[in-house]
Scaffold this motif. Structure first.
Motif, PDB file in Angstrom:
ATOM      1  N   LEU A  33       0.815  -1.206   0.000  1.00 48.69           N
ATOM      2  CA  LEU A  33       0.000   0.000   0.000  1.00 48.69           C
ATOM      3  C   LEU A  33       0.856   1.266   0.000  1.00 48.69           C
ATOM      4  O   LEU A  33       1.989   1.287   0.501  1.00 48.69           O
ATOM      5  CB  LEU A  33      -0.910   0.002   1.232  1.00 48.69           C
ATOM      6  CG  LEU A  33      -1.996  -1.076   1.230  1.00 48.69           C
ATOM      7  CD1 LEU A  33      -2.725  -1.094   2.550  1.00 48.69           C
ATOM      8  CD2 LEU A  33      -2.953  -0.865   0.074  1.00 48.69           C
TER       9      LEU A  33
ATOM     10  N   VAL B 151      -3.067   2.031   6.394  1.00 46.05           N
ATOM     11  CA  VAL B 151      -4.505   1.821   6.252  1.00 46.05           C
ATOM     12  C   VAL B 151      -5.106   1.664   7.637  1.00 46.05           C
ATOM     13  O   VAL B 151      -4.493   1.091   8.532  1.00 46.05           O
ATOM     14  CB  VAL B 151      -4.808   0.610   5.372  1.00 46.05           C
ATOM     15  CG1 VAL B 151      -4.283  -0.668   5.991  1.00 46.05           C
ATOM     16  CG2 VAL B 151      -6.298   0.505   5.095  1.00 46.05           C
TER      17      VAL B 151
ATOM     18  N   LEU C 144      -9.189  -1.579   8.611  1.00 50.30           N
ATOM     19  CA  LEU C 144      -9.318  -2.770   7.767  1.00 50.30           C
ATOM     20  C   LEU C 144      -9.880  -3.937   8.567  1.00 50.30           C
ATOM     21  O   LEU C 144     -10.792  -4.640   8.123  1.00 50.30           O
ATOM     22  CB  LEU C 144      -7.955  -3.129   7.167  1.00 50.30           C
ATOM     23  CG  LEU C 144      -7.938  -4.292   6.178  1.00 50.30           C
ATOM     24  CD1 LEU C 144      -8.809  -3.994   4.970  1.00 50.30           C
ATOM     25  CD2 LEU C 144      -6.517  -4.593   5.714  1.00 50.30           C
TER      26      LEU C 144
ATOM     27  N   THR D 113       0.354  -6.726   9.353  1.00 52.72           N
ATOM     28  CA  THR D 113       1.017  -5.662   8.609  1.00 52.72           C
ATOM     29  C   THR D 113       2.523  -5.809   8.769  1.00 52.72           C
ATOM     30  O   THR D 113       3.013  -6.107   9.861  1.00 52.72           O
ATOM     31  CB  THR D 113       0.577  -4.279   9.147  1.00 52.72           C
ATOM     32  OG1 THR D 113      -0.848  -4.293   9.253  1.00 52.72           O
ATOM     33  CG2 THR D 113       1.003  -3.172   8.207  1.00 52.72           C
TER      34      THR D 113
ATOM     35  N   HIS E  63     -12.061  -0.146  -0.268  1.00 53.09           N
ATOM     36  CA  HIS E  63     -11.456   0.509   0.884  1.00 53.09           C
ATOM     37  C   HIS E  63      -9.944   0.697   0.681  1.00 53.09           C
ATOM     38  O   HIS E  63      -9.399   1.755   0.976  1.00 53.09           O
ATOM     39  CB  HIS E  63     -11.731  -0.333   2.143  1.00 53.09           C
ATOM     40  CG  HIS E  63     -11.198   0.275   3.398  1.00 53.09           C
ATOM     41  ND1 HIS E  63     -11.827   1.319   4.037  1.00 53.09           N
ATOM     42  CD2 HIS E  63     -10.092   0.006   4.142  1.00 53.09           C
ATOM     43  CE1 HIS E  63     -11.146   1.662   5.119  1.00 53.09           C
ATOM     44  NE2 HIS E  63     -10.075   0.873   5.200  1.00 53.09           N
ATOM     45  N   LEU E  64      -9.310  -0.303   0.116  1.00 53.49           N
ATOM     46  CA  LEU E  64      -7.856  -0.246  -0.064  1.00 53.49           C
ATOM     47  C   LEU E  64      -7.462   0.762  -1.134  1.00 53.49           C
ATOM     48  O   LEU E  64      -6.438   1.437  -1.017  1.00 53.49           O
ATOM     49  CB  LEU E  64      -7.314  -1.630  -0.416  1.00 53.49           C
ATOM     50  CG  LEU E  64      -7.396  -2.671   0.711  1.00 53.49           C
ATOM     51  CD1 LEU E  64      -6.890  -4.021   0.217  1.00 53.49           C
ATOM     52  CD2 LEU E  64      -6.586  -2.221   1.918  1.00 53.49           C
ATOM     53  N   THR E  65      -8.250   0.866  -2.198  1.00 52.33           N
ATOM     54  CA  THR E  65      -7.888   1.789  -3.284  1.00 52.33           C
ATOM     55  C   THR E  65      -7.898   3.234  -2.798  1.00 52.33           C
ATOM     56  O   THR E  65      -7.224   4.081  -3.363  1.00 52.33           O
ATOM     57  CB  THR E  65      -8.839   1.641  -4.491  1.00 52.33           C
ATOM     58  OG1 THR E  65     -10.172   1.564  -3.999  1.00 52.33           O
ATOM     59  CG2 THR E  65      -8.488   0.440  -5.327  1.00 52.33           C
TER      60      THR E  65
ATOM     61  N   ILE F 234      -2.989   1.349  -4.062  1.00 53.32           N
ATOM     62  CA  ILE F 234      -2.400   0.016  -4.115  1.00 53.32           C
ATOM     63  C   ILE F 234      -1.149   0.033  -4.971  1.00 53.32           C
ATOM     64  O   ILE F 234      -1.164   0.507  -6.109  1.00 53.32           O
ATOM     65  CB  ILE F 234      -3.414  -0.994  -4.691  1.00 53.32           C
ATOM     66  CG1 ILE F 234      -4.623  -1.109  -3.734  1.00 53.32           C
ATOM     67  CG2 ILE F 234      -2.771  -2.368  -4.914  1.00 53.32           C
ATOM     68  CD1 ILE F 234      -5.691  -2.052  -4.219  1.00 53.32           C
TER      69      ILE F 234
END
Ligand SMILES: Nc1ncnc2c1ncn2[C@@H]1O[C@H](COP(=O)(O)OP(=O)(O)OP(=O)(O)O)[C@@H](O)[C@H]1O
Ligand SMILES: [Mg+2]
Lengths: 307, 529
Positions: free
Chosen positions: A230, A234, A237, A248, A268-270, A274
């Motif tokens: 990433l 974040v 999550l 992590t 959520h990650l975008t 990424i």
């Protein structure tokens, strides 16, 4: 008729052993149905009840629209069976067994028989006691496949076959699939075979159906492992629904996600950005192990199988 | 690992598996001579009694049946009365035990399971011979001690025990060799069993005609060891010598062949199946025909030999009361020859019943081997499947009884120059046995239908029937106990009047038992392991 086999709340006990404990099974006409479960789950017992060999304690079983026991003679004209343990008469040759079983069923297709003998590379002149395990199984397979029947009941038909013959078996079953209205109930421990052949599968454990549906359906119920690099840290999550085991490590995040929640998680990650992403779909083995292994299957919520 | 590693573990396993079966054999074989001796002691208390009864036993027909009477004593009489029976049974026990722990294990693949552990090449055979040897030793010792305890002379008691044990060991060795020949345990037992039957016939012929023939027969040697009649201990050397030869052959063959293979090569079948193989009955014919043929030949030969020997009974100068009494008890009271023939066919009926039981139990074997599953998944119903095997048990027995009757008629008819007449008479004498054998078939069917795991009790029923009929009177059992066996109700033909009522009763009982069995089979789970 859309159901070739319908089993409802079937119970069968052998003394203290409860071999079937309220089993439900539904096999649609024209499909190849995989029948899976760990050793001693009750697959062979179910099949024997369907053949009218064993009497169920309670529950109902219907086969090709008839009662397995009362209508046995008529039904058996329309089905062929390969037992899990093939034993042959020691003083009968392979061809004699094949022809006898075929004729008893009301005739067999000699051309098809010879073609199958050739494809399975089987010498039909040997006496029963001279065959190896795999060859005994081939004798039973040829006998079953050479008859023109509506339903094939195969109890671990390939457990003794070599990989080459396993491939021949798959081809032959695929050809059967092409022919209209032919139903196959295939009990098997070979997952690749099930994946290659079966339209739908039922997994049973301890005499009960624990899962039934297409493989795609079942995959959907399992988790995908994700490893993602990433652009920044974040948050939140691990509180998203369907996400498990978040780890992590130097900007790389590893976690498992329920396949149904995949979309929301990736969105959520975008938002963070990424850099790299590897995803591992659940393997068939994982899928089955989850159902087979008593300790894991009983755990809720399910955790991912690590190998 | 040497070639005998694991022998002890295998022997222990064999004892564990066979503990009930072997115990029954040992006790049965040990008790019979002792009981016979005790009984004779009370029947013939004085020297004069003995002399009277012994005088008639040199009769050729009885000699054919039981061998010559060598000694004028209670011991001699006991050895004569029970000897041949004892020798045949001990031979049978030994050959079955050896085959069960060698070829059967190999055929079923269990030996492979064991062979993969630390087991030497010769261990299974050695273990089987060791177990059978120990059992025979126990039998010999118990017989000797039992006879001694009854008050018979030590040397003779020892000799009789020894003779029995030696016959057992010899047939263990013969079975060890035959088990190397074929891939099928059934065929291995059949070969050794045929040798056993052959030695009995050879002795029967030899003892009534050219004596040297009986010296070719191990059952003959056992008699020639002469317990209680000036023991000839050197005869034991014959057993040891010949037994050693068979054992050496067996070991040499084990060394030479692969596990699972036989010396007699399996031939390939034809590439086409016979069009007649299309029904359960046709399948049953394939499964039963070898057994049926073997039994038919065996009983026909026995019938011919015994029929031929029957004429000898007339040679007796003055038929005396004592012999008449003995034969009357065995076979009825119309003339000595007829009484002898009736006794022979009474025995033939019981021997034929062994086939009946064997054939009925094939039904069960088809089930426990799992072969029936594929068959019953075709439109063939269980009753039709059962009927196919029952046909051979019921009609097969008729066939072999008929063969014995016709051959007996030929053998006897040739001597008295009345072949046509005697064939008819003796065929009748043989066939009246049929309903009694059917009762055993019915009993076997009932067991298979209701208590499949205990089907082997059909053998127990047969053995009990034989013992009650043969020894019931000797042991002074009440008549109603003896009457519980089907064979007690068979008209004693030829000679006595033919009465139809008991035959109808026996047939009705057989049918009822069979019906109960089939109803059970129809209802129960198949296969029951
Ligand atoms: N005849 C019988 N008597 C007693 N118990 C039995 C009998 N047949 C099956 N069982 C028991 O019933 C249970 C189910 O057995 P079954 O043979 O149906 O299992 P399976 O799913 O076919 O297993 P596998 O994958 O090993 O073939 C087992 O616990 C077994 O021990
Ligand atoms: Mg099974």
């Amino acid at each position: 008729m859309t159901e070739a086999i319908h089993v409802d709340a079937l119970v069968k006990t052998f003394g203290p052993t409860r071999a079937l404990d309220g089993l439900d099974l539904s096999v649609r006409t024209g499909e190849v149905h995989g029948f899976l479960g760990p050793n001693g789950a009750g697959k062979s017992t179910t099949i024997r009840i369907l053949l009218g060999l064993l009497r169920a304690d309670s529950g109902s079983a219907r086969l090709l629209g008839g009662d397995p026991r009362r209508d046995a003679a008529e039904l058996h004209r329309r089905l062929a069976y390969v037992p899990g343990d093939v034993t042959l008469w020691p003083n009968l040759s392979g061809i004699e067994v094949i022809d006898l079983l075929g004729r008893l069923r009301g005739g067999l297709n000699a051309k098809r028989r010879d073609e199958l003998l050739e494809r399975f590379d089987l010498d039909p002149r040997k006496k029963g006691r001279a065959y190896s395990k795999g060859n005994r199984q081939k004798v039973a397979l040829v006998a079953a496949l050479a008859s023109d029947v509506d339903l094939l009941i195969l109890d671990e038909p390939t457990s003794g076959l070599d990989p080459l013959m396993e491939e021949v078996f798959r081809q032959v079953i695929r050809e059967e699939q092409q022919r209209d209205g032919r139903t196959v109930l295939l009990s098997s421990h070979i997952l690749a075979e099930v994946e290659a052949l079966c339209d739908r599968i039922t997994i049973i454990r301890d005499g009960r159906a624990v899962e039934t549906g297409t493989l795609a359906d079942m995959r959907h119920l399992t988790r995908t492992s994700i490893e993602v690099g990433l652009a920044g840290p974040v948050t939140g999550l691990d509180t998203l629904p369907g996400v498990h085991d978040v780890q992590t490590h130097n900007g790389t995040v590893r976690f498992d996600v329920d396949t149904s929640a995949l979309d929301a998680v990736l969105r959520h990650l975008t938002t963070v950005g990424i850099l790299s992403l590897t995803s591992q779909p659940p393997t068939l083995e994982e899928l089955f192990l989850r159902h087979y292994d008593r300790t894991q299957a009983d755990e809720k919520p399910q955790t991912r199988v690590t190998r | 690992m040497n070639s005998l590693t694991g022998t002890r573990a295998l022997a222990r396993l064999a004892f564990r598996l066979d503990r009930v079966r072997l115990t029954v054999w040992v006790l049965g074989l040990a008790v019979m001579p002792m009981g016979t001796a005790a009984n004779y002691l009370s029947l013939y208390p004085t020297e004069a009694d003995l002399r009277a009864v012994s005088a008639v036993l040199s009769n050729p027909s009885l000699v054919a049946l039981s061998g010559p009477l060598f000694g004028l004593s209670i011991g001699g009489l006991t050895a004569w009365k029970i000897g041949v029976t004892e020798f045949i049974l001990v031979g049978l026990m030994s050959l079955l035990t050896v085959v069960r722990h060698t070829r059967t294990e190999e055929e079923t693949g269990r030996l492979e399971l064991i062979g993969a552990t630390v087991v030497g090449r010769y261990a299974p055979l050695t273990a089987a011979l060791l177990v059978t040897g120990l059992v025979n030793l126990a039998i010999a010792a118990l017989i000797a001690l039992g006879l001694l305890a009854t008050g018979l002379p030590a040397a003779g008691s020892l000799a009789f025990g020894l003779a029995t044990g030696l016959v057992g060991m010899l047939f263990a060795a013969i079975a060890a060799a035959s088990a190397q020949l074929t891939q099928s345990a059934r065929a291995a037992s059949a070969i050794a069993g045929a040798v056993l039957g052959g030695t009995y016939l050879l002795r029967a012929v030899g003892d009534t005609g050219p004596t040297w023939l009986s010296w070719l027969s191990p059952t003959g040697w056992a008699l020639h060891l002469r317990p209680y009649a000036g023991e000839r201990w050197w005869v034991a050397g014959l057993f040891v010598g010949v037994g050693a030869v068979f054992a050496v052959v067996a070991y040499a063959l084990v060394a030479r062949r692969d596990v699972g293979a036989g010396l007699l090569r399996e031939r390939l079948g034809s590439a086409e199946s016979s069009p007649a193989l299309r029904s359960p009955l046709a399948l049953a014919w394939r499964l039963h025909r070898g057994l049926l043929l073997g039994w038919t030949i065996g009983l026909a030969l026995t019938g011919a030999v015994m029929g031929g020997a029957a004429a000898g009974i007339g040679d007796l100068q003055s038929p005396n009361q004592q012999l008449t009494d003995i034969l009357t008890r065995m076979g009825g009271n119309n003339g000595l020859t007829d009484a002898f023939l009736a006794a022979i066919f009474g025995i033939t009926g019981m021997v034929a019943a062994a086939y009946t039981v064997q054939a009925i139990l094939r039904l069960r074997q088809e089930e426990s081997s799992g072969r029936v599953e594929a068959l019953l998944a075709t439109p063939v119903g269980r009753l039709r499947w059962a009927a196919s095997h029952l046909t051979f048990a019921l009609l097969g027995t008729a066939l072999l009884l008929a063969a014995a009757g016709i051959a007996g008629g030929l053998g006897y008819g040739m001597q008295v120059h009345d072949i046509g007449g005697q064939i008819g008479r003796l065929l009748g004498a043989a066939l009246v046995q049929l309903p009694a054998t059917w009762v055993l078939a019915g009993f076997g069917t009932a067991l298979i239908g209701l208590a499949p795991r205990f089907s082997a009790l059909a053998w127990a029923a047969l053995i009990l029937s034989v013992l009650l009929v043969e020894l019931g009177a000797l042991f002074g059992l009440s008549q109603w106990i003896v009457d519980a066996t089907p064979f007690a109700h068979v008209p004693k033909l030829p000679g006595s009047a033919f009465t139809v009522t008991p035959m109808l009763w026996l047939t009705a009982i057989a049918l009822a038992l069979g019906a109960v069995g089939l109803a059970g089979l129809h209802r129960r789970d198949v296969p029951v392991a």
